[in-house]
Design a protein around this motif. Structure first.
Motif, PDB file in Angstrom:
ATOM      1  N   GLY A 159       3.792   2.455  -4.239  1.00 11.38           N
ATOM      2  CA  GLY A 159       4.850   1.665  -4.554  1.00 11.38           C
ATOM      3  C   GLY A 159       5.811   1.370  -3.090  1.00 11.38           C
ATOM      4  N   PHE A 160       6.604   0.286  -3.415  1.00 10.83           N
ATOM      5  CA  PHE A 160       7.127  -0.237  -2.100  1.00 10.83           C
ATOM      6  C   PHE A 160       8.023   0.764  -1.419  1.00 10.83           C
ATOM      7  N   GLU A 161       8.897   1.471  -2.021  1.00 11.61           N
ATOM      8  CA  GLU A 161       9.642   2.493  -1.519  1.00 11.61           C
ATOM      9  C   GLU A 161       8.807   3.697  -0.768  1.00 11.61           C
ATOM     10  N   GLU A 162       7.360   3.922  -1.285  1.00  8.26           N
ATOM     11  CA  GLU A 162       6.716   4.870  -0.863  1.00  8.26           C
ATOM     12  C   GLU A 162       6.216   4.436   0.647  1.00  8.26           C
ATOM     13  N   SER A 163       5.971   3.044   0.702  1.00  9.58           N
ATOM     14  CA  SER A 163       5.440   2.350   1.955  1.00  9.58           C
ATOM     15  C   SER A 163       6.310   2.678   2.959  1.00  9.58           C
ATOM     16  N   ILE A 164       7.442   2.444   2.700  1.00  6.01           N
ATOM     17  CA  ILE A 164       8.780   2.917   3.616  1.00  6.01           C
ATOM     18  C   ILE A 164       8.852   4.047   3.986  1.00  6.01           C
ATOM     19  N   THR A 165       9.038   4.945   3.231  1.00  2.00           N
ATOM     20  CA  THR A 165       9.094   6.298   3.448  1.00  2.00           C
ATOM     21  C   THR A 165       8.123   7.344   3.523  1.00  2.00           C
ATOM     22  N   VAL A 192      -9.530  14.710  -2.146  1.00  2.00           N
ATOM     23  CA  VAL A 192      -8.876  14.759  -0.610  1.00  2.00           C
ATOM     24  C   VAL A 192      -7.340  14.084  -0.827  1.00  2.00           C
ATOM     25  N   ASP A 193      -6.585  14.745  -0.058  1.00  2.00           N
ATOM     26  CA  ASP A 193      -5.084  14.472  -0.073  1.00  2.00           C
ATOM     27  C   ASP A 193      -4.956  13.450   1.134  1.00  2.00           C
ATOM     28  N   ILE A 194      -4.365  12.208   0.987  1.00  2.00           N
ATOM     29  CA  ILE A 194      -4.128  11.489   2.025  1.00  2.00           C
ATOM     30  C   ILE A 194      -2.817  11.160   2.389  1.00  2.00           C
ATOM     31  N   LYS A 195      -2.399  11.254   3.641  1.00  2.00           N
ATOM     32  CA  LYS A 195      -1.067  11.206   3.989  1.00  2.00           C
ATOM     33  C   LYS A 195      -0.667   9.586   4.414  1.00  2.00           C
ATOM     34  N   ILE A 196       0.219   9.239   3.287  1.00  2.00           N
ATOM     35  CA  ILE A 196       0.688   7.823   3.653  1.00  2.00           C
ATOM     36  C   ILE A 196       1.684   7.586   4.970  1.00  2.00           C
ATOM     37  N   PRO A 197       1.575   7.098   5.837  1.00  2.00           N
ATOM     38  CA  PRO A 197       2.498   7.187   6.963  1.00  2.00           C
ATOM     39  C   PRO A 197       3.520   6.162   6.688  1.00  2.00           C
ATOM     40  N   ALA A 198       4.758   6.748   7.116  1.00  2.00           N
ATOM     41  CA  ALA A 198       6.042   5.761   6.909  1.00  2.00           C
ATOM     42  C   ALA A 198       6.001   4.478   7.377  1.00  2.00           C
ATOM     43  N   GLY A 199       6.168   3.122   6.789  1.00  2.00           N
ATOM     44  CA  GLY A 199       6.105   1.995   7.401  1.00  2.00           C
ATOM     45  C   GLY A 199       4.922   1.470   7.311  1.00  2.00           C
ATOM     46  N   ILE A 200       3.909   2.143   6.544  1.00  2.00           N
ATOM     47  CA  ILE A 200       2.557   1.255   6.383  1.00  2.00           C
ATOM     48  C   ILE A 200       2.588  -0.020   5.909  1.00  2.00           C
ATOM     49  N   LYS A 201       1.851  -0.895   6.278  1.00  2.00           N
ATOM     50  CA  LYS A 201       1.790  -2.282   5.611  1.00  2.00           C
ATOM     51  C   LYS A 201       0.662  -2.663   4.688  1.00  2.00           C
ATOM     52  N   ASN A 202       0.947  -3.432   3.892  1.00  2.00           N
ATOM     53  CA  ASN A 202      -0.141  -3.742   2.937  1.00  2.00           C
ATOM     54  C   ASN A 202      -1.439  -4.314   3.677  1.00  2.00           C
ATOM     55  N   VAL A 262      -9.956   3.876   3.696  1.00  2.00           N
ATOM     56  CA  VAL A 262      -8.934   3.535   2.476  1.00  2.00           C
ATOM     57  C   VAL A 262      -7.914   2.576   2.849  1.00  2.00           C
ATOM     58  N   GLU A 263      -8.045   1.343   1.905  1.00  2.00           N
ATOM     59  CA  GLU A 263      -7.097   0.353   2.306  1.00  2.00           C
ATOM     60  C   GLU A 263      -5.956   0.582   1.289  1.00  2.00           C
ATOM     61  N   ILE A 264      -4.861   0.414   1.958  1.00  2.00           N
ATOM     62  CA  ILE A 264      -3.481   0.693   0.906  1.00  2.00           C
ATOM     63  C   ILE A 264      -2.931  -0.732   0.812  1.00  2.00           C
ATOM     64  N   ARG A 265      -2.843  -0.693  -0.500  1.00  2.00           N
ATOM     65  CA  ARG A 265      -2.060  -1.877  -1.422  1.00  2.00           C
ATOM     66  C   ARG A 265      -0.677  -1.682  -1.338  1.00  2.00           C
ATOM     67  N   VAL A 266       0.327  -2.511  -1.127  1.00  2.00           N
ATOM     68  CA  VAL A 266       1.689  -2.186  -1.417  1.00  2.00           C
ATOM     69  C   VAL A 266       2.038  -2.918  -2.767  1.00  2.00           C
ATOM     70  N   ALA A 267       2.314  -2.319  -3.683  1.00  2.00           N
ATOM     71  CA  ALA A 267       2.565  -2.995  -4.886  1.00  2.00           C
ATOM     72  C   ALA A 267       4.044  -3.918  -4.805  1.00  2.00           C
ATOM     73  N   PRO A 268       4.326  -5.082  -5.189  1.00  2.00           N
ATOM     74  CA  PRO A 268       5.142  -5.949  -4.940  1.00  2.00           C
ATOM     75  C   PRO A 268       6.319  -5.363  -5.633  1.00  2.00           C
ATOM     76  N   HIS A 269       7.711  -5.591  -5.220  1.00  2.00           N
ATOM     77  CA  HIS A 269       9.023  -5.027  -5.717  1.00  2.00           C
ATOM     78  C   HIS A 269       9.843  -5.977  -6.366  1.00  2.00           C
ATOM     79  N   PRO A 270      10.556  -5.910  -7.132  1.00  2.00           N
ATOM     80  CA  PRO A 270      11.522  -6.447  -8.047  1.00  2.00           C
ATOM     81  C   PRO A 270      12.309  -7.430  -7.304  1.00  2.00           C
ATOM     82  N   TYR A 271      12.899  -6.903  -6.353  1.00  2.00           N
ATOM     83  CA  TYR A 271      14.059  -7.451  -5.398  1.00  2.00           C
ATOM     84  C   TYR A 271      13.758  -7.030  -3.987  1.00  2.00           C
ATOM     85  N   PHE A 272      13.292  -6.028  -3.486  1.00  2.00           N
ATOM     86  CA  PHE A 272      12.985  -5.845  -1.935  1.00  2.00           C
ATOM     87  C   PHE A 272      11.682  -6.709  -1.359  1.00  2.00           C
TER      88      PHE A 272
END
Length: 310
Positions: free
Chosen positions: A145-151, A165-175, A199-209
């Motif tokens: 999610g968008f928020e998760e990509s930021i935090t 396996v558990d993957i750590k999603i770094p704060a601020g990761i880009k699509n 592992v390619e990260i896809r950031v889901a679009p957000h309704p207003y951000f």
């Protein structure tokens, strides 16, 4: 995972506009800010966002409909007759038999006669040995999610060999950014090292951000009285709500800068920009109409004249 169309509550024949509308409706209803501490709703929000990340993209939706990718956006395995390429099965759920491959290589380099192969003379100690080679890199996709990509956060990924396996999603990761998991790919040949999982990260679009570099942008609807009188209102951000002061006599398009409230990345900390959007009441308000009549109709003429439009 359920069919992506059923997750969004639309038919398979739905138009892209209908899919977007269904997503926006569900995203607003399930948004974590409105359902604090409700894990079930939070999981449902992530599920809806992941579904829209595929169905909201016409190219990926077509591939999903044709059975080329699964509900997680992972590639389904292709036969060697078409589409296989070294460097990765993209999320394939079919395993490549490396033991068979090693056997093939062994036969290819097998000695014939007195220390000779079809590729020339080799030492006796090298007989029947497969070439030492690193294993294949295997590619996956994970939607966040968008928020998760930021935090930032943690996601669990099931690998082709069945291991989780558990993957750590770094704060601020880009699509589109790729996380490399060393040694989690295909087995090597001839005692070579294992390949990696990409592992390619896809950031889901957000309704207003919306994200632009390290800055975050959004439109904030305000009422006419809030625009004229100003005041403090709460504004959603990817990290929670903030109280922001609206200046008196604000116009649509006025941008408020929330310093340091954008993306906190290695390249720097961005800002959040809130663009005000004045909205008229949904229902007729006779008191408001009377007040505007008393205020006078010349206000608009004065504004247009000042802008050189009349």
């Amino acid at each position: 995972m359920r069919n992506l169309y059923s997750i969004l509550g639309v038919e398979k024949q739905a138009s892209q506009a209908d899919i977007k509308k269904a997503y926006r409706t569900l995203a607003k209803e399930l948004h974590p800010d409105l359902n604090k501490d409700d894990k079930r709703i939070a999981d449902r929000f992530k599920e809806v966002s992941a579904a829209y990340a595929i169905l909201g993209d016409t190219g990926r939706r077509g591939r999903y409909d044709r059975g080329e990718i699964d509900e997680n956006g992972n590639e389904k395995a292709a036969s060697f007759g078409g589409g296989f390429r070294p460097g990765g099965f993209r999320g394939s759920q079919h395993e490549f038999d490396m033991e068979d491959a090693e056997s093939v290589f062994s036969e290819f380099f097998r000695f014939t006669g007195a220390g000779k192969t079809t590729r020339g003379r080799r030492s006796a100690g090298a007989r029947n040995q497969a070439p030492r080679s690193k294993g294949l890199d295997i590619s996956y996709e994970v939607t966040v999610g968008f928020e998760e990509s930021i935090t930032g956060g943690t996601r669990r990924l099931k690998l082709n060999d069945g291991k989780n396996v558990d993957i750590k999603i770094p704060a601020g990761i880009k699509n589109g950014q790729v996380i490399r998991l060393s040694g989690q790919g295909g087995p090597g040949l001839g005692k070579g090292p294992k390949g990696d999982a990409l592992v390619e990260i896809r950031v889901a679009p957000h309704p207003y951000f919306k994200r632009d570099g390290n800055d975050i942008h959004m439109e904030l609807p305000i009422s006419i009285d809030e625009a004229i009188l100003g005041g403090d209102i709460q504004v959603p951000t990817p990290r929670g709500k903030l109280t922001v002061r609206i200046p008196r006599n604000s116009s649509s398009g006025t941008r408020l800068r929330l310093k340091g409230k954008g993306v906190d990345a290695k390249t720097g900390v961005g800002n959040m920009y809130v663009a005000l959007k004045i909205m008229a009441p949904e229902k007729r308000d006779t008191d408001l109409e009377k007040a505007l009549k008393d205020w006078g109709r010349k206000g608009g003429d004065t504004l247009r004249k000042k802008a050189g439009l009349s």
